[in-house]
Design a protein around this motif. Structure first.
Motif, PDB file in Angstrom:
ATOM      1  N   ALA A   6      40.917  35.768  62.846  1.00 41.49           N
ATOM      2  CA  ALA A   6      41.936  35.256  63.767  1.00 41.49           C
ATOM      3  C   ALA A   6      43.320  35.752  63.381  1.00 41.49           C
ATOM      4  N   TYR A   7      44.110  36.082  64.412  1.00 43.33           N
ATOM      5  CA  TYR A   7      45.520  36.419  64.236  1.00 43.33           C
ATOM      6  C   TYR A   7      46.334  35.176  64.595  1.00 43.33           C
ATOM      7  N   PHE A   8      47.079  34.636  63.644  1.00 41.33           N
ATOM      8  CA  PHE A   8      47.869  33.432  63.886  1.00 41.33           C
ATOM      9  C   PHE A   8      49.305  33.783  64.270  1.00 41.33           C
ATOM     10  N   ASN A   9      49.846  32.991  65.200  1.00 38.63           N
ATOM     11  CA  ASN A   9      51.246  33.098  65.590  1.00 38.63           C
ATOM     12  C   ASN A   9      51.705  31.693  65.956  1.00 38.63           C
ATOM     13  N   LEU A  10      52.372  31.029  65.013  1.00 32.97           N
ATOM     14  CA  LEU A  10      52.706  29.620  65.173  1.00 32.97           C
ATOM     15  C   LEU A  10      53.896  29.383  66.085  1.00 32.97           C
ATOM     16  N   SER A  11      54.510  30.445  66.598  1.00 33.14           N
ATOM     17  CA  SER A  11      55.622  30.279  67.533  1.00 33.14           C
ATOM     18  C   SER A  11      55.143  29.877  68.919  1.00 33.14           C
ATOM     19  N   GLY A  12      53.834  29.860  69.113  1.00 27.97           N
ATOM     20  CA  GLY A  12      53.300  29.641  70.452  1.00 27.97           C
ATOM     21  C   GLY A  12      53.292  30.934  71.236  1.00 27.97           C
ATOM     22  N   LEU A  13      53.152  32.062  70.514  1.00 29.30           N
ATOM     23  CA  LEU A  13      53.098  33.416  71.096  1.00 29.30           C
ATOM     24  C   LEU A  13      54.402  33.777  71.796  1.00 29.30           C
ATOM     25  N   LYS A  14      55.521  33.374  71.194  1.00 29.48           N
ATOM     26  CA  LYS A  14      56.841  33.651  71.780  1.00 29.48           C
ATOM     27  C   LYS A  14      57.587  34.774  71.065  1.00 29.48           C
ATOM     28  N   GLN A  15      57.229  35.035  69.814  1.00 29.44           N
ATOM     29  CA  GLN A  15      57.910  36.072  69.033  1.00 29.44           C
ATOM     30  C   GLN A  15      56.985  36.540  67.920  1.00 29.44           C
ATOM     31  N   ASP A  16      57.384  37.626  67.241  1.00 26.07           N
ATOM     32  CA  ASP A  16      56.537  38.133  66.165  1.00 26.07           C
ATOM     33  C   ASP A  16      56.585  37.181  64.967  1.00 26.07           C
ATOM     34  N   VAL A  17      55.832  37.540  63.922  1.00 29.01           N
ATOM     35  CA  VAL A  17      55.677  36.613  62.789  1.00 29.01           C
ATOM     36  C   VAL A  17      56.608  36.932  61.619  1.00 29.01           C
ATOM     37  N   LEU A  18      57.548  37.845  61.793  1.00 23.45           N
ATOM     38  CA  LEU A  18      58.371  38.283  60.669  1.00 23.45           C
ATOM     39  C   LEU A  18      59.226  37.171  60.087  1.00 23.45           C
ATOM     40  N   ASN A  19      59.612  36.178  60.912  1.00 22.65           N
ATOM     41  CA  ASN A  19      60.409  35.058  60.400  1.00 22.65           C
ATOM     42  C   ASN A  19      59.559  33.895  59.912  1.00 22.65           C
TER      43      ASN A  19
END
Length: 379
Positions: free
Chosen positions: A208-221
């Motif tokens: 799985a690829y996680f993105n906790l922003s709700g898929l709104k931005q990349d994960v760099l932050n």
């Protein structure tokens, strides 16, 4: 006569995961099944929806065991998707990148697509720079699994598959069971079990690829913490050299929560160059086989916080360095470079060729058992 490919688009999660109207009763906890799609040869794939009483939703297909969608609440209680999924069955059927499937028979890489076990050499299909990646081109992510459902407050989906002797070059009939459970405490638990009738190698995981922003931005932050004091350096083809190197003083030191993007492009680090960012195996400081905290991920804007617990000795952290925006998810979101992060719990890559690594050999009479839990909260 070939049957036309049945396409079932996924409904946008935005309508299902927005702040609920207080007058609307939340869906009851449990599990349901719908037809996901049909292959040209007539094989059908189903889509299972698991819910808990908190409104959390997991969608899983028995084609490859893909985690198609997973919602989690932000700091205001809003449920949004936090994994990268594709918008329709046809996208999965094309064999697109591994966005959330079960990986096997051997997760990660086996160098030079071969290994020797009990004096016999086994040759595997090479599908990654002369190496075997994620079990080969027709690994567990390309199979239809038998599904059994368990309803209730903690709904579960049990997927089973028999990998025949010689499949993708691996020895032994391997009976595999993977159980997904959506727990009451907003955790997705994955239990793996396998037995064999002949000595073989096994290394199962989820991609799985996680993105906790709700898929709104990349994960760099997003802030990552990995409870690991060492990692495995690789050669230019991303095969471990056999060394176990301390993370201290390197861009791989995530012993304290650190933004993923803080050192991901360090121009002076050869390992960063080889991985085009992070695509390496971290070795947990805790060497026990008990279920222990292995990593955390925090997304400051949404406030979502994920804890990852595992019985495995290591985790492959991959920062989606090869995504390029050509794939789009539910709602048309383009999956650009570093739009997700994988936390693939596992044994070490290329273990069959590295005697000093923890063994991945499974023999008749023994049972492969592994558990990983992804638990969500907000702060």
């Amino acid at each position: 006569m070939k049957i036309a490919l049945f396409l079932l688009p996924l409904l946008s999660l935005s309508s299902m995961t927005s702040n609920p109207d207080p007058n609307v009763i939340k869906p009851k906890a449990g599990i349901s099944k719908t037809l996901f799609g049909t292959f040209p040869d007539g094989r059908e794939a189903d889509l299972f929806s698991l819910r808990n009483d908190n409104g959390m939703l997991a969608k899983i297909t028995n084609y490859g065991g893909y985690l198609v969608a997973l919602t989690a609440p932000d700091k205001s209680g809003k449920q949004e998707d936090v994994v990268l999924g594709l918008s329709s069955f046809s996208d999965y059927a094309k064999g697109t990148p591994s966005l959330g499937p079960i990986i096997g028979r051997f997760g990660n890489r086996i160098g030079n697509a071969k290994f020797t076990l009990d004096g016999k050499e086994y040759t595997l299909p090479a599908n990654n720079n002369g190496n075997t990646l994620h079990g080969g081109p027709k690994g567990f992510d390309k199979q239809i699994w038998k599904a059994t459902t368990i309803d209730g407050k903690e709904p579960a989906l049990i997927l089973t598959y028999l990998s025949k002797d010689g499949e993708e070059g691996f020895p032994g009939d391997l009976s595999v069971e993977v159980r997904y459970t959506l727990q009451k405490d907003n955790a997705l638990r994955i239990d793996y079990k396998a037995t064999t009738d002949k000595a073989t190698v096994v290394n199962l995981t989820n991609h799985a690829y996680f993105n906790l922003s709700g898929l709104k931005q990349d994960v760099l932050n997003s802030q990552l913490m990995v409870k690991a004091d060492a990692f495995l350096p690789t050669d230019e083809k991303q095969i471990p050299t056999g060394e176990i190197q301390p993370v201290a003083g390197t861009p791989f030191d995530f012993t304290k929560p650190t933004a993923i993007g803080a050192r991901i492009d360090d121009p002076n680090d050869t390992q960063i160059k080889y991985g085009k960012g992070y695509d390496h195996c971290w070795v947990f400081t805790d060497k026990s086989k008990s279920l222990k905290l292995g990593a955390t991920l925090y997304e400051p804007t949404s406030g979502r916080f994920m804890e990852m617990y595992t019985t495995e000795p290591a985790v492959q952290v991959y920062t989606a360095n090869n995504l390029n925006g050509k794939l789009t998810g539910i709602g048309g979101v383009p999956y650009t470079r570093r739009f997700g992060v994988c936390l693939e719990t596992q044994h070490f890559p290329d273990s069959p060729n590295k005697p000093n690594f923890p063994t991945t050999v499974l023999r008749p009479g023994d049972t492969y058992i592994s558990t990983t839990v992804y638990k969500f909260s907000a702060k």
